[in-house]
Design a protein around this motif. Sequence first.
Motif, short mmCIF file in Angstrom:
data_model
loop_
_atom_site.label_atom_id
_atom_site.label_comp_id
_atom_site.label_asym_id
_atom_site.label_seq_id
_atom_site.Cartn_x
_atom_site.Cartn_y
_atom_site.Cartn_z
N ASP A 48 1.22 -2.80 7.12
CA ASP A 48 1.60 -4.20 7.32
C ASP A 48 1.30 -4.57 8.77
O ASP A 48 1.94 -4.07 9.69
N ASN A 111 0.57 1.44 0.35
CA ASN A 111 -0.22 0.32 0.86
C ASN A 111 -0.11 -0.87 -0.09
O ASN A 111 0.08 -2.02 0.34
N LYS A 112 -0.22 -0.60 -1.38
CA LYS A 112 -0.07 -1.66 -2.38
C LYS A 112 1.35 -2.21 -2.38
O LYS A 112 1.56 -3.43 -2.45
N TYR A 115 1.91 -4.42 0.63
CA TYR A 115 1.18 -5.68 0.48
C TYR A 115 1.95 -6.65 -0.43
O TYR A 115 2.14 -7.83 -0.08
N ARG A 118 5.20 -8.21 1.04
CA ARG A 118 5.06 -9.30 2.02
C ARG A 118 5.23 -10.66 1.35
O ARG A 118 5.61 -11.63 2.00
#
Length: 206
Positions: A48, A111-112, A115, A118
């Motif tokens: 992020d 990571n997903k 994402y 957010r």
Amino acid sequence: MSSPEELKFIVDYLNNPPFDMKLTLYSFSTKTPTELLQLVNDIFAELDPKQRKDIRDEPSDQTSIRMLEFLSVLGYKIPEINSFRIQFMKGSTDLIHPLLYWILDRFPSLNKRAYLARFLRPFDIPEEYFADSIVVSMYQKYKEFQAEFKDVHKTVEASRVQALNPSGLEVEIRQIENEKEQLVNKLSKLKDKVETAPEYTSINFK
């Protein structure tokens, strides 16, 4: 305490993209507590961009709150928050090394997760603010964008998984991803608008 194999995994992972840190086992194991905490933060920043900080320029209490909240976003189970916070901020290798292994071992899925978080994490608004029609309207729009974002994201993911003929779906997927990008921008702008409005600074955005 991490095993030698886990330490080697950490170093090898951080020597590859997107990190390219050029570490050795020795340079990694001799990092100071501040350097080790900065290393964790640099990894957070790859998940992020808003986490990108020089912790030397940030008050330690803010660093603690920010980084532990992000660990919560990633789904890391903190056993006892007070003792964890103390050891974490001390840069304890007995805590940081296993934490690094946990993050890097599942980095693509985190990571997903980061994402999506957010745009899909809720935020708490004190009940009294709902007497303000502007807050109600903005909150409703935000929830509508979130719901639309979920649908578009699921469509994109399903298209990627089920595509037996990628060239035949290329245009459709590109259109969906463009729509998704527009929604991402809408969500970001709307959230920023609420977060920066002086009259709503007491709203707790998670």
